[in-house]
Design a protein around this motif. Structure first.
Motif, PDB file in Angstrom:
ATOM      1  N   ARG A  31      51.963  71.213  20.978  1.00 56.56           N
ATOM      2  CA  ARG A  31      52.521  72.060  22.030  1.00 56.56           C
ATOM      3  C   ARG A  31      52.206  73.529  21.776  1.00 56.56           C
ATOM      4  O   ARG A  31      51.851  74.273  22.699  1.00 56.56           O
ATOM      5  N   GLU A  32      52.304  73.943  20.513  1.00 58.84           N
ATOM      6  CA  GLU A  32      52.000  75.336  20.180  1.00 58.84           C
ATOM      7  C   GLU A  32      50.508  75.635  20.330  1.00 58.84           C
ATOM      8  O   GLU A  32      50.132  76.738  20.731  1.00 58.84           O
ATOM      9  N   MET A  33      49.665  74.672  20.019  1.00 56.05           N
ATOM     10  CA  MET A  33      48.227  74.879  20.174  1.00 56.05           C
ATOM     11  C   MET A  33      47.865  75.095  21.636  1.00 56.05           C
ATOM     12  O   MET A  33      47.029  75.955  21.960  1.00 56.05           O
ATOM     13  N   VAL A  34      48.484  74.342  22.515  1.00 58.80           N
ATOM     14  CA  VAL A  34      48.250  74.533  23.951  1.00 58.80           C
ATOM     15  C   VAL A  34      48.759  75.895  24.390  1.00 58.80           C
ATOM     16  O   VAL A  34      48.087  76.635  25.125  1.00 58.80           O
ATOM     17  N   SER A 137      48.346  78.688  15.083  1.00 59.11           N
ATOM     18  CA  SER A 137      47.684  79.999  15.132  1.00 59.11           C
ATOM     19  C   SER A 137      46.399  80.011  14.312  1.00 59.11           C
ATOM     20  O   SER A 137      45.371  80.519  14.778  1.00 59.11           O
ATOM     21  N   ILE A 138      46.458  79.454  13.094  1.00 61.06           N
ATOM     22  CA  ILE A 138      45.256  79.499  12.252  1.00 61.06           C
ATOM     23  C   ILE A 138      44.205  78.497  12.732  1.00 61.06           C
ATOM     24  O   ILE A 138      43.062  78.533  12.263  1.00 61.06           O
ATOM     25  N   THR A 139      44.580  77.616  13.644  1.00 57.30           N
ATOM     26  CA  THR A 139      43.610  76.682  14.236  1.00 57.30           C
ATOM     27  C   THR A 139      43.001  77.248  15.516  1.00 57.30           C
ATOM     28  O   THR A 139      41.774  77.206  15.704  1.00 57.30           O
ATOM     29  N   MET A 140      43.835  77.785  16.388  1.00 59.67           N
ATOM     30  CA  MET A 140      43.375  78.187  17.713  1.00 59.67           C
ATOM     31  C   MET A 140      42.778  79.592  17.753  1.00 59.67           C
ATOM     32  O   MET A 140      41.847  79.837  18.520  1.00 59.67           O
ATOM     33  N   LYS A 190      38.308  86.342   9.067  1.00 58.15           N
ATOM     34  CA  LYS A 190      39.225  87.325   9.641  1.00 58.15           C
ATOM     35  C   LYS A 190      40.168  86.676  10.645  1.00 58.15           C
ATOM     36  O   LYS A 190      41.387  86.908  10.623  1.00 58.15           O
ATOM     37  N   ALA A 191      39.627  85.850  11.524  1.00 58.71           N
ATOM     38  CA  ALA A 191      40.440  85.228  12.570  1.00 58.71           C
ATOM     39  C   ALA A 191      41.527  84.343  11.960  1.00 58.71           C
ATOM     40  O   ALA A 191      42.674  84.332  12.426  1.00 58.71           O
ATOM     41  N   THR A 192      41.175  83.591  10.918  1.00 58.12           N
ATOM     42  CA  THR A 192      42.158  82.710  10.275  1.00 58.12           C
ATOM     43  C   THR A 192      43.269  83.510   9.612  1.00 58.12           C
ATOM     44  O   THR A 192      44.459  83.205   9.762  1.00 58.12           O
ATOM     45  N   VAL A 193      42.888  84.555   8.877  1.00 60.99           N
ATOM     46  CA  VAL A 193      43.887  85.405   8.217  1.00 60.99           C
ATOM     47  C   VAL A 193      44.759  86.109   9.249  1.00 60.99           C
ATOM     48  O   VAL A 193      45.988  86.183   9.108  1.00 60.99           O
ATOM     49  N   PHE A 194      44.134  86.628  10.311  1.00 62.50           N
ATOM     50  CA  PHE A 194      44.900  87.316  11.356  1.00 62.50           C
ATOM     51  C   PHE A 194      45.889  86.365  12.021  1.00 62.50           C
ATOM     52  O   PHE A 194      47.024  86.744  12.320  1.00 62.50           O
ATOM     53  N   GLY A 195      45.458  85.131  12.271  1.00 63.53           N
ATOM     54  CA  GLY A 195      46.349  84.153  12.882  1.00 63.53           C
ATOM     55  C   GLY A 195      47.559  83.875  12.009  1.00 63.53           C
ATOM     56  O   GLY A 195      48.693  83.791  12.501  1.00 63.53           O
TER      57      GLY A 195
END
Length: 243
Positions: A31-34, A137-140, A190-195
């Protein structure tokens, strides 16, 4: 300060404790990924296209010299988009959209005593409320950054079609010239850490909210501000280490 940091670490430890029922957590993660991924597509697409177009026009203007190959503008715009604009600006925008939503949602549950009710029922509240948001967050967010990079480069091409600073052929030649896969790796790190920073910091602010509606708004604002500051700091650290 050290007390707050210790409480933040403890909250993360509780969030990733072994879940009571994995199927419930899995449903929350989906649900959070969506919510994070699909819900952010529109704003990410808009800012990526326009930033890519504006960056290309500005670089072409600054390099307008007979001594410089026009294709250089495409190369600089490509690397700037991959390394900095797409991951960092996307993260700052998502901190406002996703981070404020996380902080206000958890903060509202705290002040309305829903979190207390979960704990009374024996549910690990940090795990149920926070870990799905961090994992989503770290996935999407890396996927959104990949989309942002693609649309940013596409926006640069569109700008070349409708402007006279650089031809589309020169732009594409620059985009293809000397591509280094390390830049994509840096962007994804960067995107993974930022998420992780966005979800964990905003969840922390929301989880320890006390008071009423006013304090929920303050926690949401604090979560976004702290997330943005940490994103910029992490951007500097990751760039220094990987490049």
């Amino acid at each position: 300060m050290f007390y707050s940091f210790g409480r933040y670490i403890n909250l993360l430890r509780l969030s990733f404790r072994q879940p009571e029922k994995f199927s419930v957590y899995w449903a929350e993660i989906m649900r959070e990924m969506v919510s994070i991924g699909v819900g952010s597509l529109g704003i990410i697409a808009i800012i990526s296209v326009f930033i890519g177009a504006a960056t290309t026009i500005q670089v072409a203007f600054q390099l307008s010299s007979p001594l410089v190959s026009p294709a250089i503008a495409g190369k600089i715009a490509r690397d700037s988009t991959i390394l900095e604009f797409s991951p960092t600006i996307s993260a700052l925008v998502l901190a406002g959209r996703v981070g404020s939503s996380i902080a206000s949602q958890i903060g509202t549950m705290r002040v309305t005593e829903q979190i207390d009710a979960l704990e009374i029922m024996g549910v690990n509240a940090p795990g149920y409320l926070i870990s799905p948001k961090i994992l989503a967050s770290i996935t999407m967010i890396p996927l959104l950054v990949i989309l942002s990079i693609t649309l940013g480069i596409t926006g640069g091409y569109i700008a070349c079609v409708f402007s006279s600073g650089i031809t589309p052929d020169d732009y594409l030649m620059g985009v293809r010239d000397g591509f280094d896969g390390l830049t994509i790796q840096v962007a994804l790190v960067k995107a993974t850490v930022f998420g992780f920073l966005i979800a964990s910091i905003c969840a922390y602010q929301g989880f320890y909210t006390s008071g009423g509606a006013l304090e929920v708004g303050q926690s949401s604002t604090a979560g976004v501000v702290y997330s943005c500051v940490m994103i910029l700091f992490a951007d500097l650290v990751i760039t220094s280490i990987m490049l």
